[in-house]
Design a protein around this motif. Structure first.
Motif, PDB file in Angstrom:
ATOM      1  N   ASP A  11       0.808  -1.220   0.000  1.00 22.61           N
ATOM      2  CA  ASP A  11       0.000   0.000   0.000  1.00 22.61           C
ATOM      3  C   ASP A  11       0.840   1.268   0.000  1.00 22.61           C
ATOM      4  O   ASP A  11       0.300   2.374   0.083  1.00 22.61           O
ATOM      5  CB  ASP A  11      -0.928   0.006   1.225  1.00 22.61           C
ATOM      6  CG  ASP A  11      -2.052  -1.016   1.097  1.00 22.61           C
ATOM      7  OD1 ASP A  11      -2.525  -1.235  -0.035  1.00 22.61           O
ATOM      8  OD2 ASP A  11      -2.448  -1.599   2.123  1.00 22.61           O
TER       9      ASP A  11
ATOM     10  N   VAL B  27      -7.833   2.111   2.789  1.00 22.32           N
ATOM     11  CA  VAL B  27      -7.459   0.718   2.531  1.00 22.32           C
ATOM     12  C   VAL B  27      -8.371  -0.185   3.359  1.00 22.32           C
ATOM     13  O   VAL B  27      -8.983   0.253   4.334  1.00 22.32           O
ATOM     14  CB  VAL B  27      -5.976   0.471   2.887  1.00 22.32           C
ATOM     15  CG1 VAL B  27      -5.064   1.250   1.949  1.00 22.32           C
ATOM     16  CG2 VAL B  27      -5.684   0.840   4.341  1.00 22.32           C
TER      17      VAL B  27
ATOM     18  N   TRP C  35      -7.990  -6.397   0.103  1.00 20.39           N
ATOM     19  CA  TRP C  35      -7.818  -6.295  -1.344  1.00 20.39           C
ATOM     20  C   TRP C  35      -7.983  -7.686  -1.941  1.00 20.39           C
ATOM     21  O   TRP C  35      -7.372  -8.656  -1.491  1.00 20.39           O
ATOM     22  CB  TRP C  35      -6.450  -5.747  -1.705  1.00 20.39           C
ATOM     23  CG  TRP C  35      -6.171  -4.325  -1.321  1.00 20.39           C
ATOM     24  CD1 TRP C  35      -5.083  -3.850  -0.656  1.00 20.39           C
ATOM     25  CD2 TRP C  35      -6.971  -3.168  -1.622  1.00 20.39           C
ATOM     26  NE1 TRP C  35      -5.155  -2.486  -0.497  1.00 20.39           N
ATOM     27  CE2 TRP C  35      -6.301  -2.035  -1.096  1.00 20.39           C
ATOM     28  CE3 TRP C  35      -8.185  -2.975  -2.285  1.00 20.39           C
ATOM     29  CZ2 TRP C  35      -6.810  -0.737  -1.201  1.00 20.39           C
ATOM     30  CZ3 TRP C  35      -8.692  -1.685  -2.391  1.00 20.39           C
ATOM     31  CH2 TRP C  35      -8.005  -0.591  -1.858  1.00 20.39           C
TER      32      TRP C  35
ATOM     33  N   TYR D  70      -1.195  -4.580  -7.464  1.00 17.09           N
ATOM     34  CA  TYR D  70      -1.658  -5.584  -6.496  1.00 17.09           C
ATOM     35  C   TYR D  70      -1.647  -6.979  -7.114  1.00 17.09           C
ATOM     36  O   TYR D  70      -1.148  -7.941  -6.513  1.00 17.09           O
ATOM     37  CB  TYR D  70      -3.066  -5.235  -6.021  1.00 17.09           C
ATOM     38  CG  TYR D  70      -3.744  -6.367  -5.288  1.00 17.09           C
ATOM     39  CD1 TYR D  70      -3.360  -6.706  -3.990  1.00 17.09           C
ATOM     40  CD2 TYR D  70      -4.751  -7.126  -5.900  1.00 17.09           C
ATOM     41  CE1 TYR D  70      -3.964  -7.765  -3.323  1.00 17.09           C
ATOM     42  CE2 TYR D  70      -5.363  -8.177  -5.245  1.00 17.09           C
ATOM     43  CZ  TYR D  70      -4.960  -8.489  -3.955  1.00 17.09           C
ATOM     44  OH  TYR D  70      -5.554  -9.548  -3.305  1.00 17.09           O
TER      45      TYR D  70
ATOM     46  N   SER E 246      -7.224   5.298  -2.735  1.00 18.47           N
ATOM     47  CA  SER E 246      -6.032   5.087  -1.902  1.00 18.47           C
ATOM     48  C   SER E 246      -4.798   5.775  -2.470  1.00 18.47           C
ATOM     49  O   SER E 246      -3.813   5.978  -1.749  1.00 18.47           O
ATOM     50  CB  SER E 246      -5.758   3.581  -1.733  1.00 18.47           C
ATOM     51  OG  SER E 246      -5.399   2.986  -2.972  1.00 18.47           O
TER      52      SER E 246
END
Length: 351
Positions: A24, A130, A151, A325, A123
């Motif tokens: 993140d 988050v 996520w 991600y 984000s």
């Protein structure tokens, strides 16, 4: 720290972006968005025109994004590209170019779901946006309410049964003689009066006797609200042309009904699943009245995060972020990656 090039061409914005980061901890190195204003002439997006405009714009837009970031394609670790959902012709332009660019540079390609990109978008501006959180995604084509545990782990709670929120804004704008896209114009007109005067529209699919587990507890529907606006306009016009005040009051009544519905449904979800954060995403998240109403409703519970305009509308930074991600999880796509007009978000399960 991975360097990701993102490409977005799902509708009428040609966009490219470079982000850098891990987990993140992400930095946006560049973001280029080229909007196609020609569609305003037609009062909506014309798919064939959108696709042709992407063909013309994709190369210079990507080159500019790389230049603004001070990198070349050789420095990039992966290319992330939107492959669903959207206008298939438009998607194919960005996806085909992204695959060819990745192949020639020897880089992996990562297919990204457009709506998952919207989940990540906020984000990039607000590091605290988050998981876990309640997500409300509102755009011209989608209205979705989700519980985001982590996520990649998404629970679909509710969605529109007919018109998306942004679509309703556009159609009401047309009824009131406002330009396309209608959202900003309706909000501006609605904000020009202190209240809706004699106009009031029912809050669709919102009743006090609804309980968790009811099929309409989280779902929304805006087709009836749109029809109510149409009837109000016709009734008012029976006595002559609409005055500017009446137009503004109808816009205010419409916006109040739509926002009250979205805010209450979102608050229900946050309370039901014990979430202290709400994240807004999609083009309608640009609506400051919606964001302020959500913050007021959630004030005792926790923060509400809304993206800035450049990250709320379709953009490649959010695609790069979602691609990062997936890339860090080892998920890369084959060169046979295809475009789809409709596709479920990966990791999405029903409530």
């Amino acid at each position: 720290m991975a360097l990701i090039l993102g490409i977005e061409t799902s509708c009428d914005e040609t966009s490219a972006s470079v982000i850098e980061g891990s987990g993140d901890d992400v930095t946006q190195r560049s973001l280029v968005i080229l909007s196609q204003d020609i569609h305003r002439v037609f009062g909506g997006v014309v798919p064939e025109i959108a696709s042709r405009a992407h063909v013309t714009s994709i190369v210079p837009v990507v080159e500019r994004a790389l230049a603004d970031a001070g990198v070349t394609i050789d420095d990039v670790d992966a290319v992330a590209v939107t492959h669903a959902p959207g206008l298939v012709g438009a998607l194919l332009v960005g996806m085909s170019y992204g695959k060819a660019l990745a192949f020639t540079a020897g880089k992996p390609i990562v297919g990204v779901h457009h709506m998952e990109g919207h989940l990540f978008a906020t984000s990039l501006e607000h590091p605290d946006a988050v998981p876990p959180f309640t997500a409300l995604l509102v755009s011209g084509g989608h209205t979705m309410l989700m519980d985001v545990e982590a996520w990649g782990t998404y629970r679909l709670l509710g969605r529109t049964r007919d018109d998306a929120a942004g679509e309703a804004f556009d159609k009401v704008a047309k009824l009131l003689g406002l330009p396309y896209p209608g959202g900003p114009h309706v909000e501006r007109l609605a904000g020009s009066v202190p209240d809706a005067g004699a106009f009031r529209f029912a809050r669709p699919m919102l009743r006090r006797d609804q309980q968790p587990g009811d099929p309409d507890y989280y779902d929304v529907s805006f087709s009836g609200l749109k029809t109510a606006v149409l009837n109000a306009v016709r009734a008012a016009e029976a006595d002559g042309p609409l005055s500017e005040t009446m137009r503004a009051q109808i816009a205010r009544a419409f916006q109040d009904a739509l926002i009250d519905t979205l805010v209450e449904k979102t608050a229900r979800a946050a309370e039901q699943f014990g979430r202290t954060r709400v994240v807004l995403g999609g083009g309608v998240a640009c609506n400051r009245t919606l964001a302020n109403a959500m913050r007021n409703r959630m004030a005792a519970r926790g923060p509400v995060f809304a993206p800035p305009v450049r990250l709320a509308t379709d953009n490649a930074a959010m695609i790069a972020r979602a691609g990062l991600y997936r890339f860090e999880r080892g998920e890369v796509s084959p060169l046979s990656l295809n475009a789809y007009a409709s596709l479920s978000i990966p990791g999405l399960t029903p409530a």
